[in-house]
Design an enzyme around this catalytic site. Sequence first.
Site, PDB file in Angstrom:
ATOM      1  N   GLY A  47       0.871  -1.601   0.123  1.00 14.38           N
ATOM      2  CA  GLY A  47      -0.322  -0.278   0.121  1.00 14.38           C
ATOM      3  C   GLY A  47       0.627   1.510   0.442  1.00 14.38           C
ATOM      4  N   GLU A  48       0.527   2.228   1.212  1.00 10.64           N
ATOM      5  CA  GLU A  48       1.588   3.096   0.977  1.00 10.64           C
ATOM      6  C   GLU A  48       1.140   3.257   2.046  1.00 10.64           C
ATOM      7  OE1 GLU A  48       2.049   4.714  -2.314  1.00 10.64           O
ATOM      8  OE2 GLU A  48       3.807   6.164  -0.291  1.00 10.64           O
ATOM      9  N   SER A  49       3.431   2.786   2.618  1.00  8.42           N
ATOM     10  CA  SER A  49       3.957   2.747   4.591  1.00  8.42           C
ATOM     11  C   SER A  49       3.497   4.369   5.000  1.00  8.42           C
ATOM     12  CB  SER A  49       5.406   2.713   3.519  1.00  8.42           C
ATOM     13  OG  SER A  49       5.966   3.500   3.060  1.00  8.42           O
ATOM     14  N   CYS A  79       6.112  -5.474   0.734  1.00 16.78           N
ATOM     15  CA  CYS A  79       5.979  -4.389   0.364  1.00 16.78           C
ATOM     16  C   CYS A  79       6.125  -2.920   0.844  1.00 16.78           C
ATOM     17  CB  CYS A  79       5.191  -3.932  -1.023  1.00 16.78           C
ATOM     18  SG  CYS A  79       5.522  -3.107  -2.245  1.00 16.78           S
ATOM     19  N   ARG A 106      13.039   3.425   0.045  1.00 18.99           N
ATOM     20  CA  ARG A 106      11.508   3.171  -1.436  1.00 18.99           C
ATOM     21  C   ARG A 106      11.251   3.732  -2.695  1.00 18.99           C
ATOM     22  NH1 ARG A 106       7.709   7.891   1.517  1.00 18.99           N
ATOM     23  NH2 ARG A 106       6.113   6.527   0.501  1.00 18.99           N
ATOM     24  N   ILE A 135       5.670  -3.964  -7.287  1.00 26.64           N
ATOM     25  CA  ILE A 135       4.969  -2.510  -7.461  1.00 26.64           C
ATOM     26  C   ILE A 135       5.722  -1.469  -6.789  1.00 26.64           C
ATOM     27  CG2 ILE A 135       2.501  -1.923  -7.617  1.00 26.64           C
ATOM     28  CD1 ILE A 135       2.004  -4.689  -7.582  1.00 26.64           C
ATOM     29  N   ARG A 136       5.751  -0.638  -7.908  1.00 25.33           N
ATOM     30  CA  ARG A 136       6.383   0.497  -6.617  1.00 25.33           C
ATOM     31  C   ARG A 136       7.641   0.424  -5.480  1.00 25.33           C
ATOM     32  NH1 ARG A 136       3.630   4.590  -4.756  1.00 25.33           N
ATOM     33  NH2 ARG A 136       5.202   5.842  -4.428  1.00 25.33           N
ATOM     34  N   HIS A 172       4.539  -8.717  -4.079  1.00 25.68           N
ATOM     35  CA  HIS A 172       3.752  -9.028  -3.240  1.00 25.68           C
ATOM     36  C   HIS A 172       2.537 -10.374  -3.873  1.00 25.68           C
ATOM     37  CE1 HIS A 172       2.091  -4.187  -2.351  1.00 25.68           C
ATOM     38  NE2 HIS A 172       3.299  -4.241  -4.092  1.00 25.68           N
ATOM     39  N   GLU A 174       0.789 -11.474  -2.441  1.00 26.88           N
ATOM     40  CA  GLU A 174      -1.094 -11.512  -2.297  1.00 26.88           C
ATOM     41  C   GLU A 174      -1.238 -11.247  -3.970  1.00 26.88           C
ATOM     42  OE1 GLU A 174       1.516  -9.269  -1.529  1.00 26.88           O
ATOM     43  OE2 GLU A 174       0.323  -7.673  -1.597  1.00 26.88           O
TER      44      GLU A 174
HETATM   45  N1  GLN Z   1       6.208   2.667  -2.947  1.00 28.49           N
HETATM   46  C1  GLN Z   1       4.923   2.321  -1.605  1.00 28.49           C
HETATM   47  C2  GLN Z   1       5.499   3.123  -0.006  1.00 28.49           C
HETATM   48  O1  GLN Z   1       6.626   3.605  -0.524  1.00 28.49           O
HETATM   49  C3  GLN Z   1       5.161   0.587  -2.141  1.00 28.49           C
HETATM   50  C4  GLN Z   1       4.320   0.430  -3.033  1.00 28.49           C
HETATM   51  C5  GLN Z   1       3.515  -0.679  -2.688  1.00 28.49           C
HETATM   52  O2  GLN Z   1       3.180  -1.398  -1.133  1.00 28.49           O
HETATM   53  N2  GLN Z   1       3.142  -1.510  -4.086  1.00 28.49           N
HETATM   54  O3  GLN Z   1       4.813   2.674   0.031  1.00 28.49           O
END
Ligand code: GLN
Length: 194
Positions: A47-49, A79, A106, A135-136, A172, A174
């Site tokens: 998600g977004e940390s 992630c 990150r 993913i990112r 990921h 999941e």
């Molecule tokens: N780029 C996100 C972050 O910095 C992590 C991306 C992800 O969980 N797919 O939190």
Amino acid sequence: MATIGVLAIQGDFLEHRQMLERLGSVVLEVRTRNELDKVDGLIIPGGESTTIVQLLDIFDMRDHLVNLVKNGMPIWGTCAGMIVLANSLTDHRPNPLKLMDINVTRNAFGRQVDSFEADLEIDEVDGQSYKAIFIRAPIVNSVGPNVRVISRLNDGRPVAVRENHMLATAFHPELTLDHRIHQMFLGMVEETRR
Ligand code: GLN
């Protein structure tokens, strides 16, 4: 039977839940301090940390979660979850939980390769190589003496690490149909319950 918690305050917790349920686990979506007491292990999803950490602090869950893990509760971050578990980051944000002795960057793969797949060899994961979705994604820059790197990219950079009852993956599991790493985590939870 063990209850597996999935931190469900942001990110792709539903996909973890579905994967665990396919494996026959009892799953609890965790959104409060009290719910942390009801689980035998916890997954922090992608998600977004920054958001995940911010909400952990707003909901006053940080100290309790850190104590539970320090007292042996198995935890796995995927992630963004890996970023949340790290000791230190190359970024200023977020302020991670400092549970695993790893330094993490990150969004380590830049814009051109926002997402990609890689075939990985992972220690303790038998059979064919593991198709991992990034993913990112973050990358692990360095690990402390008690951390075992269990998978690397072709260029040698670590993307899955284990430190005792703690696991972190930059990718990921999941979002795939390959349940081998979820199975590994369930094994870690069973080990602590013996
Ligand atoms: N780029 C996100 C972050 O910095 C992590 C991306 C992800 O969980 N797919 O939190």
